[in-house]
Scaffold this motif. Structure first.
Motif, PDB file in Angstrom:
ATOM      1  N   CYS A 192       5.814  16.685 -15.603  1.00 45.05           N
ATOM      2  CA  CYS A 192       4.311  17.023 -14.896  1.00 45.05           C
ATOM      3  C   CYS A 192       3.215  15.982 -15.624  1.00 45.05           C
ATOM      4  CB  CYS A 192       4.356  18.239 -15.141  1.00 45.05           C
ATOM      5  SG  CYS A 192       4.946  19.204 -13.613  1.00 45.05           S
ATOM      6  N   LYS A 193       3.834  15.448 -17.105  1.00 46.01           N
ATOM      7  CA  LYS A 193       2.807  15.202 -18.143  1.00 46.01           C
ATOM      8  C   LYS A 193       2.532  13.446 -17.315  1.00 46.01           C
ATOM      9  CE  LYS A 193       2.636  17.329 -21.843  1.00 46.01           C
ATOM     10  NZ  LYS A 193       2.925  17.537 -23.238  1.00 46.01           N
ATOM     11  N   GLU A 194       4.280  13.057 -16.815  1.00 46.68           N
ATOM     12  CA  GLU A 194       4.406  12.056 -16.947  1.00 46.68           C
ATOM     13  C   GLU A 194       4.145  12.164 -14.554  1.00 46.68           C
ATOM     14  OE1 GLU A 194       8.404  10.762 -19.416  1.00 46.68           O
ATOM     15  OE2 GLU A 194       8.707  11.463 -17.596  1.00 46.68           O
ATOM     16  N   GLU A 195       4.158  12.447 -14.192  1.00 53.35           N
ATOM     17  CA  GLU A 195       3.466  13.011 -12.589  1.00 53.35           C
ATOM     18  C   GLU A 195       2.286  12.489 -12.600  1.00 53.35           C
ATOM     19  OE1 GLU A 195       6.015  12.281 -10.238  1.00 53.35           O
ATOM     20  OE2 GLU A 195       7.813  13.725 -10.702  1.00 53.35           O
ATOM     21  N   SER A 196       1.555  13.311 -13.075  1.00 51.62           N
ATOM     22  CA  SER A 196       0.291  12.862 -13.223  1.00 51.62           C
ATOM     23  C   SER A 196      -0.244  11.481 -13.538  1.00 51.62           C
ATOM     24  CB  SER A 196      -0.390  14.054 -13.782  1.00 51.62           C
ATOM     25  OG  SER A 196      -0.495  14.055 -15.634  1.00 51.62           O
ATOM     26  N   PHE A 197       0.733  10.913 -14.361  1.00 53.15           N
ATOM     27  CA  PHE A 197       0.442   9.381 -14.640  1.00 53.15           C
ATOM     28  C   PHE A 197       0.183   9.402 -13.055  1.00 53.15           C
ATOM     29  CE2 PHE A 197       3.348   5.674 -15.521  1.00 53.15           C
ATOM     30  CZ  PHE A 197       2.237   4.890 -15.330  1.00 53.15           C
ATOM     31  N   HIS A 198       1.463   9.034 -12.787  1.00 53.17           N
ATOM     32  CA  HIS A 198       2.209   8.808 -11.386  1.00 53.17           C
ATOM     33  C   HIS A 198       0.612   8.544 -10.713  1.00 53.17           C
ATOM     34  CE1 HIS A 198       6.681   8.894 -13.105  1.00 53.17           C
ATOM     35  NE2 HIS A 198       5.908   8.261 -13.204  1.00 53.17           N
ATOM     36  N   GLN A 199       0.412   9.670 -10.104  1.00 46.06           N
ATOM     37  CA  GLN A 199      -0.912   9.901  -9.366  1.00 46.06           C
ATOM     38  C   GLN A 199      -1.728   9.355  -9.254  1.00 46.06           C
ATOM     39  OE1 GLN A 199      -2.404  13.777  -8.447  1.00 46.06           O
ATOM     40  NE2 GLN A 199      -2.835  13.548  -6.965  1.00 46.06           N
ATOM     41  N   ARG A 200      -1.775   9.521 -10.460  1.00 44.41           N
ATOM     42  CA  ARG A 200      -3.206   8.309 -10.728  1.00 44.41           C
ATOM     43  C   ARG A 200      -2.569   7.153 -10.813  1.00 44.41           C
ATOM     44  NH1 ARG A 200      -5.760  10.809 -16.609  1.00 44.41           N
ATOM     45  NH2 ARG A 200      -3.299  12.225 -15.948  1.00 44.41           N
ATOM     46  N   GLN A 201      -1.786   6.445 -10.814  1.00 42.99           N
ATOM     47  CA  GLN A 201      -1.866   5.094 -10.480  1.00 42.99           C
ATOM     48  C   GLN A 201      -1.676   4.773  -9.510  1.00 42.99           C
ATOM     49  OE1 GLN A 201       1.220   3.065  -9.769  1.00 42.99           O
ATOM     50  NE2 GLN A 201       1.599   5.051  -9.141  1.00 42.99           N
ATOM     51  N   GLY A 202      -0.925   5.513  -8.421  1.00 43.15           N
ATOM     52  CA  GLY A 202      -1.131   5.736  -6.948  1.00 43.15           C
ATOM     53  C   GLY A 202      -2.942   5.703  -6.569  1.00 43.15           C
ATOM     54  N   PHE A 203      -3.029   6.317  -6.432  1.00 41.22           N
ATOM     55  CA  PHE A 203      -4.436   6.557  -6.188  1.00 41.22           C
ATOM     56  C   PHE A 203      -5.032   5.452  -6.760  1.00 41.22           C
ATOM     57  CE2 PHE A 203      -8.794   7.474  -6.195  1.00 41.22           C
ATOM     58  CZ  PHE A 203      -9.402   8.682  -5.189  1.00 41.22           C
ATOM     59  N   GLU A 204      -5.393   4.346  -7.989  1.00 41.35           N
ATOM     60  CA  GLU A 204      -6.180   3.393  -8.248  1.00 41.35           C
ATOM     61  C   GLU A 204      -5.324   2.708  -7.198  1.00 41.35           C
ATOM     62  OE1 GLU A 204      -7.100   0.364 -10.700  1.00 41.35           O
ATOM     63  OE2 GLU A 204      -4.905   0.720 -10.285  1.00 41.35           O
ATOM     64  N   ILE A 205      -4.187   2.603  -6.765  1.00 41.00           N
ATOM     65  CA  ILE A 205      -4.055   0.567  -6.334  1.00 41.00           C
ATOM     66  C   ILE A 205      -4.491   1.445  -4.240  1.00 41.00           C
ATOM     67  CG2 ILE A 205      -1.765   0.430  -4.466  1.00 41.00           C
ATOM     68  CD1 ILE A 205       0.025   1.066  -6.415  1.00 41.00           C
ATOM     69  N   LEU A 206      -4.834   2.440  -4.499  1.00 42.71           N
ATOM     70  CA  LEU A 206      -5.383   2.845  -2.904  1.00 42.71           C
ATOM     71  C   LEU A 206      -6.723   2.665  -3.104  1.00 42.71           C
ATOM     72  CD1 LEU A 206      -3.303   5.964  -1.423  1.00 42.71           C
ATOM     73  CD2 LEU A 206      -2.924   3.028  -0.599  1.00 42.71           C
ATOM     74  N   LEU A 207      -7.206   2.950  -3.637  1.00 39.85           N
ATOM     75  CA  LEU A 207      -8.681   2.661  -4.059  1.00 39.85           C
ATOM     76  C   LEU A 207      -9.154   0.924  -4.118  1.00 39.85           C
ATOM     77  CD1 LEU A 207     -11.827   4.184  -4.875  1.00 39.85           C
ATOM     78  CD2 LEU A 207     -11.507   4.448  -7.421  1.00 39.85           C
ATOM     79  N   THR A 208      -8.575   0.249  -4.874  1.00 34.07           N
ATOM     80  CA  THR A 208      -8.073  -0.926  -4.879  1.00 34.07           C
ATOM     81  C   THR A 208      -8.009  -2.097  -3.608  1.00 34.07           C
ATOM     82  OG1 THR A 208      -7.727  -1.229  -7.167  1.00 34.07           O
ATOM     83  CG2 THR A 208      -8.293  -3.570  -6.269  1.00 34.07           C
ATOM     84  N   LEU A 209      -7.143  -1.664  -2.650  1.00 30.24           N
ATOM     85  CA  LEU A 209      -7.437  -1.860  -1.905  1.00 30.24           C
ATOM     86  C   LEU A 209      -8.480  -0.698  -0.444  1.00 30.24           C
ATOM     87  CD1 LEU A 209      -3.093  -1.403  -1.441  1.00 30.24           C
ATOM     88  CD2 LEU A 209      -4.262  -3.438  -1.674  1.00 30.24           C
ATOM     89  N   ALA A 255       0.766  -1.237   0.147  1.00 31.22           N
ATOM     90  CA  ALA A 255       0.442   0.115  -0.220  1.00 31.22           C
ATOM     91  C   ALA A 255       0.960   1.556  -0.424  1.00 31.22           C
ATOM     92  CB  ALA A 255      -0.717  -0.458   1.538  1.00 31.22           C
ATOM     93  N   ASP A 256       2.511   0.867   0.101  1.00 29.37           N
ATOM     94  CA  ASP A 256       2.830   2.302   0.598  1.00 29.37           C
ATOM     95  C   ASP A 256       3.008   2.584  -1.060  1.00 29.37           C
ATOM     96  OD1 ASP A 256       3.036   1.778   2.834  1.00 29.37           O
ATOM     97  OD2 ASP A 256       5.397   2.158   3.070  1.00 29.37           O
ATOM     98  N   ILE A 257       3.479   2.037  -2.187  1.00 26.29           N
ATOM     99  CA  ILE A 257       3.520   2.493  -2.607  1.00 26.29           C
ATOM    100  C   ILE A 257       2.233   3.012  -3.642  1.00 26.29           C
ATOM    101  CG2 ILE A 257       3.597   1.138  -5.742  1.00 26.29           C
ATOM    102  CD1 ILE A 257       6.270   1.086  -3.434  1.00 26.29           C
ATOM    103  N   GLY A 258       1.158   2.726  -3.597  1.00 29.05           N
ATOM    104  CA  GLY A 258      -0.431   3.515  -3.552  1.00 29.05           C
ATOM    105  C   GLY A 258       0.014   4.924  -2.541  1.00 29.05           C
ATOM    106  N   ALA A 259      -0.163   5.028  -1.694  1.00 29.98           N
ATOM    107  CA  ALA A 259       0.026   6.055  -1.224  1.00 29.98           C
ATOM    108  C   ALA A 259       1.582   6.862  -1.105  1.00 29.98           C
ATOM    109  CB  ALA A 259       0.695   6.181   0.297  1.00 29.98           C
TER     110      ALA A 259
END
Ligand code: BYC
Length: 327
Positions: free
Chosen positions: A163-180, A127-131
């Motif tokens: 910044c474009k890449e960071e915004s993908f990173h943020q969404r992938q993190g959020f999606e990990i947490l949402l799944t958990l 979950a730390d990867i999501g956070a």
């Protein structure tokens, strides 16, 4: 001809011309005249930013071999590689100011140059990867979008793709947490625990409060920074307070409360002792992170030597070819 020693209204010092360009939003480019202190401030900030990207690969790299599925592994691998790319753009941007990459790396390895405090915390669960994606990359985006308008051209331009890449990173993190968060009670607890540990360090990432920020006033005047540390921190708190509701989880701040009059969330006190302790090298993972970077540098010595030998051989062959053609 002026004899009085008074300054003509049409004569401007280099400093005045420089500041006028900045005030008119004209970009400063590597070959333009700039005050030495502007150059030094940029080398410090861009160098530290580059180091943060490279050291920032370590906490997440820890989970590449243990990602819960092939898909998660591929995504994490791509993200960590993106961070390496960000580090490389940033080292290149700093090099345009006349500093060598080896010098910057030496300063990182000796502990002279800083990198972001956030990367001195351990990643103890998936979950730390999501956070990290949601909170740390979320904080990074808020900090870095204004840098796309930084007065120094190469830094501003490097930041656009970052910044474009960071915004993908943020969404992938959020999606990990949402799944958990929507998973089993254990998975939900794991997500909450990760948020509990990463939230405050992410709030601190923006740097000391404005009253204690040594560089902010000058960097704002030079438009290296467009917003103060506290302004960006407030934006972050406001954004996260809303997004955490979608997760159905909470942030570990009992004082977090919407303030209608301010149009912002109020939040609790920040533990600045913890922040400075980590910045000074005494966080949970400072030694581990630095040792890992020094080891990677030393282990890579043969690659640098081989590349150099190859380049020398190629250059010698080119000279030989030219001589043969001339003969
Ligand atoms: N950690 O006067 P201040 C990423 C230092 S990469 C450690 O406010 P300034 C990501 C500061 O250096 C994230 N030290 O400074 C990567 C100064 O000390 P020195 C990195 C900190 O420069 C991989 C002193 O405290 N982002 O997101 O005006 C995976 C006084 O501070 C910190 C950047 O580097 C800190 N958090 O403002 C995932 C962005 N904060 O140098 C994600 C670019 C402050 O005098 N940098 N210090 O010895 C900036 O925007 C600014 O440099 C800062 C600090 C806002 C960070």
């Amino acid at each position: 001809m002026q004899q009085t020693g008074e300054k003509s209204p049409n004569v401007f010092s280099l400093e005045e011309q420089f500041q006028a360009k900045i005030d008119n939003d004209v970009r400063i480019e590597p070959k333009d005249w700039m005050p030495e202190s502007y150059r030094k401030t940029l080398i410090r900030q861009i160098g530290q930013h580059a180091h943060s990207e490279i050291v920032g690969m370590l906490p997440e790299g820890n989970w590449i071999t243990r990602a819960p599925s092939l898909k998660r592994k591929a995504i994490l691998l791509a993200k960590v590689q993106d961070e390496a790319g960000h580090g490389l753009y940033l080292y290149s941007a700093a090099e345009t100011l006349g500093v060598g990459r080896d010098t910057m790396l030496e300063e990182l390895h000796s502990g002279k140059a800083k990198y972001s405090s956030i990367f001195n915390y351990p990643t103890i669960s998936w979950a730390d990867i999501g956070a990290i994606g949601w909170l740390v990359d979320g904080a990074a985006i808020l900090n870095q979008i204004p840098i796309c308008r930084c007065s120094y051209g190469p830094y501003a331009r490097a930041m656009v793709r970052v910044c474009k890449e960071e915004s993908f990173h943020q969404r992938q993190g959020f999606e990990i947490l949402l799944t958990l968060a929507n998973g089993s009670p254990e998975q939900r607890a794991m997500a909450q625990d990760a948020i509990n540990r990463w939230y405050w360090p992410a709030v601190m990432m923006f740097g000391p409060s404005d009253a204690d920020s040594t560089h902010s006033a000058q960097s704002m005047q030079w438009k290296i920074k467009r917003f103060t540390n506290d302004e960006l921190r407030q934006r972050f708190v406001d954004m996260i307070a809303e997004q955490v509701k979608v997760l159905g989880l909470t942030v570990p701040d009992p004082d977090l409360k919407w303030n209608e009059a301010r149009g912002h969330y109020d939040f609790g006190p920040i533990n600045w002792d913890e922040f400075w302790n980590v910045v000074k090298g005494n966080g949970p993972c400072n030694k581990q992170r630095l040792n890992a970077r020094v080891k990677a540098w030393e282990d890579g010595a043969w690659v640098r030597e081989a590349a150099l030998a190859h380049a020398e051989k190629k250059a010698a062959r080119a000279v030989q070819d030219r001589e043969m053609q001339a003969a």
